[in-house]
Design an enzyme around this catalytic site. Structure first.
Site, PDB file in Angstrom:
ATOM      1  N   GLY A  15       0.803  -1.222   0.000  1.00 61.55           N
ATOM      2  CA  GLY A  15       0.000   0.000   0.000  1.00 61.55           C
ATOM      3  C   GLY A  15       0.837   1.273   0.000  1.00 61.55           C
ATOM      4  O   GLY A  15       2.075   1.238   0.030  1.00 61.55           O
ATOM      5  N   VAL A  17       1.286   3.596   2.340  1.00 63.15           N
ATOM      6  CA  VAL A  17       2.110   3.797   3.539  1.00 63.15           C
ATOM      7  C   VAL A  17       3.133   2.672   3.681  1.00 63.15           C
ATOM      8  O   VAL A  17       4.297   2.910   4.022  1.00 63.15           O
ATOM      9  CB  VAL A  17       1.215   3.872   4.800  1.00 63.15           C
ATOM     10  N   ARG A  40      -4.706 -11.346  -1.911  1.00 63.70           N
ATOM     11  CA  ARG A  40      -4.725 -10.802  -3.281  1.00 63.70           C
ATOM     12  C   ARG A  40      -3.314 -10.594  -3.828  1.00 63.70           C
ATOM     13  O   ARG A  40      -3.051 -10.808  -4.989  1.00 63.70           O
ATOM     14  CB  ARG A  40      -5.441  -9.441  -3.309  1.00 63.70           C
ATOM     15  N   SER A  41      -2.402 -10.113  -2.979  1.00 66.42           N
ATOM     16  CA  SER A  41      -1.072  -9.799  -3.506  1.00 66.42           C
ATOM     17  C   SER A  41       0.002 -10.765  -3.029  1.00 66.42           C
ATOM     18  O   SER A  41       1.181 -10.539  -3.312  1.00 66.42           O
ATOM     19  CB  SER A  41      -0.700  -8.355  -3.199  1.00 66.42           C
ATOM     20  N   CYS A 136      -2.782  11.378  10.110  1.00 60.96           N
ATOM     21  CA  CYS A 136      -1.739  12.251   9.532  1.00 60.96           C
ATOM     22  C   CYS A 136      -1.963  13.727   9.869  1.00 60.96           C
ATOM     23  O   CYS A 136      -1.003  14.476  10.087  1.00 60.96           O
ATOM     24  CB  CYS A 136      -1.657  12.041   8.027  1.00 60.96           C
ATOM     25  N   GLN A 163      -6.087  18.550   2.382  1.00 66.94           N
ATOM     26  CA  GLN A 163      -5.452  17.236   2.490  1.00 66.94           C
ATOM     27  C   GLN A 163      -5.332  16.544   1.135  1.00 66.94           C
ATOM     28  O   GLN A 163      -6.292  16.510   0.347  1.00 66.94           O
ATOM     29  CB  GLN A 163      -6.249  16.367   3.473  1.00 66.94           C
ATOM     30  N   SER A 166      -3.332  11.228  -1.606  1.00 68.69           N
ATOM     31  CA  SER A 166      -2.654  10.021  -1.108  1.00 68.69           C
ATOM     32  C   SER A 166      -3.058   9.714   0.327  1.00 68.69           C
ATOM     33  O   SER A 166      -2.821   8.598   0.797  1.00 68.69           O
ATOM     34  CB  SER A 166      -1.134  10.161  -1.209  1.00 68.69           C
ATOM     35  N   GLY A 167      -3.678  10.663   1.014  1.00 65.43           N
ATOM     36  CA  GLY A 167      -4.219  10.395   2.347  1.00 65.43           C
ATOM     37  C   GLY A 167      -5.305   9.332   2.323  1.00 65.43           C
ATOM     38  O   GLY A 167      -5.614   8.725   3.343  1.00 65.43           O
ATOM     39  N   HIS A 231      -0.123  17.350   3.074  1.00 71.77           N
ATOM     40  CA  HIS A 231      -1.293  18.010   3.669  1.00 71.77           C
ATOM     41  C   HIS A 231      -0.870  19.400   4.165  1.00 71.77           C
ATOM     42  O   HIS A 231       0.189  19.548   4.790  1.00 71.77           O
ATOM     43  CB  HIS A 231      -1.796  17.239   4.896  1.00 71.77           C
ATOM     44  N   ASN A 298       2.280  13.607   4.169  1.00 68.52           N
ATOM     45  CA  ASN A 298       1.380  12.732   4.952  1.00 68.52           C
ATOM     46  C   ASN A 298       1.819  11.282   4.945  1.00 68.52           C
ATOM     47  O   ASN A 298       1.432  10.511   5.827  1.00 68.52           O
ATOM     48  CB  ASN A 298      -0.055  12.832   4.430  1.00 68.52           C
TER      49      ASN A 298
END
Ligand SMILES: NC(=O)c1ccc[n+]([C@@H]2O[C@H](COP(=O)([O-])OP(=O)(O)OC[C@H]3O[C@@H](n4cnc5c(N)ncnc54)[C@H](OP(=O)(O)O)[C@@H]3O)[C@@H](O)[C@H]2O)c1
Length: 321
Positions: A15, A17, A40-41, A136, A163, A166-167, A231, A298
């Site tokens: 992901g 983060v 899934r991954s 964040c 914000q 990507s948050g 942000h 963030n």
């Protein structure tokens, strides 16, 4: 144990983060790192420095098997609720980035460099093995507020946030990249109860917990903007005793979490570790008021960097069991 020898799992490694967490761990010389995500991954690969790590499925059995000293969770709230207890059962200390545990009594909500002492005070290192990583927006706000509170006491805080997409995680990045810039209408992704967005309520409650000011008056308006990373916040602070802008700049400049800047944009903050603070000035609408502009990446201090700093703080304080 030397921090670099810790057996580490990054859960949510594919992901937004999680991938930054892997970068930071590799840059800091951690060697024993495994990448976990959903079924899934599983079997795909993620970059870890010069290496590729094969993604493993984060099953309850794997997490409970005693193979990890430290687990960084960068998954959604319900997945954290389901999987974190298994990691704890397996003996790991968990740094969780979701909002599953942030406001749970007894679980410390930590901004490294702001309230690290709350970890030992909450029994981390003595049986309690969960540390929560804040939202964040609360992260960058408390980095700026703490020095001002220590210098003059906080009476009230008002802010508007701007914000980045990507948050919202990878889905927000994809949404922005697929949207023609002109006429973008990306909307809010938070729940609205007719008065507040969930994000605004979280920001208030988390700030109060981190600063140990349960009655702090804080009012926020949160807005999502078509920016990829970073942000921004326009903040108005009322202090209990007078604090001139020059004095405020003095205390803000002493914080290792902050860098003073002139007119920073989200692009200036992207990829930087520090929270950028600018335009510290008298609030002309308030006697003891200051206005400031606060900008942060963030995905770094707002999420993964803070989690890695928490791990460093746990190690240096001898709080990893
Ligand atoms: N983005 C930010 O700025 C930010 C800041 C602070 C905190 N946070 C929090 O950090 C967490 C992660 O956010 P993000 O932005 O990185 O989200 P994201 O880009 O959507 O990534 C989510 C990750 O969770 C994994 N995952 C989903 N279901 C799973 C399951 N059942 N078991 C194991 N892994 C699973 C996904 O793996 P697959 O590839 O297998 O689906 C993916 O790696 C969230 O709780 C978020 O609120 C985000």
């Amino acid at each position: 144990m030397n921090g670099q020898d810790l057996r580490i799992a990054v859960i949510g490694a594919t992901g937004a983060v999680g991938t930054v967490t892997l970068d930071l761990l590799s840059q800091r010389g951690y060697r024993r790192v495994r990448a976990l995500a959903s079924a899934r991954s599983a079997g795909s690969s993620v970059t870890f420095g010069d290496e590729q790590l094969t993604v493993e499925e984060a099953t309850p059995e794997l997490l409970a098997a005693g193979e990890f000293d430290l687990c960084f969770f960068s998954v959604g709230t319900s997945t954290s609720r389901e999987l974190v207890p298994h990691a704890v059962e397996g003996g790991a200390t968990v740094v969780d980035k979701s909002d599953a545990y942030r406001l749970t009594d007894g679980i410390p909500l930590i901004v490294a460099g702001v309230n690290d002492d709350a970890m030992a005070a909450s029994g981390v290192g003595a049986g309690n093995r969960i540390v929560a990583n804040p939202n964040c927006s609360a992260m960058q706000l408390t980095c700026a507020l703490k020095p001002l509170h220590d210098a003059a006491g906080l009476a009230s805080v008002r802010l508007s946030t701007y914000q980045s997409m990507s948050g919202k995680g990878d889905i927000g990045i994809e949404e922005l990249q697929a949207t023609p810039a002109a006429g973008a209408d990306l909307g809010m992704d938070w729940e609205y109860d007719g008065e507040e967005f969930t994000e605004e309520a979280k920001l208030r409650a988390e700030t109060q917990k981190i600063l140990e000011l349960p009655d702090l008056k804080l009012s926020a308006t949160c807005v999502r903007v078509p920016v990829l990373v970073g942000h921004a916040q326009a903040v108005w602070v009322e202090t209990e005793s007078p604090l001139a802008p020059d004095e405020a700049l003095g205390v803000l400049s002493e914080s290792s979490n902050l860098a003073l800047a002139e007119l920073p944009t989200p692009g200036d903050a992207a990829g930087r570790d520090e929270v950028l603070v600018a335009r510290v000035r008298r609030d002309r609408a308030d006697g003891n008021g200051l206005a400031l502009w606060v900008v942060n990446d963030n995905l770094r201090k707002g999420a993964s960097l803070n989690a890695v700093q928490i791990a460093e703080s746990l190690t240096s304080r001898g709080l990893l069991e």
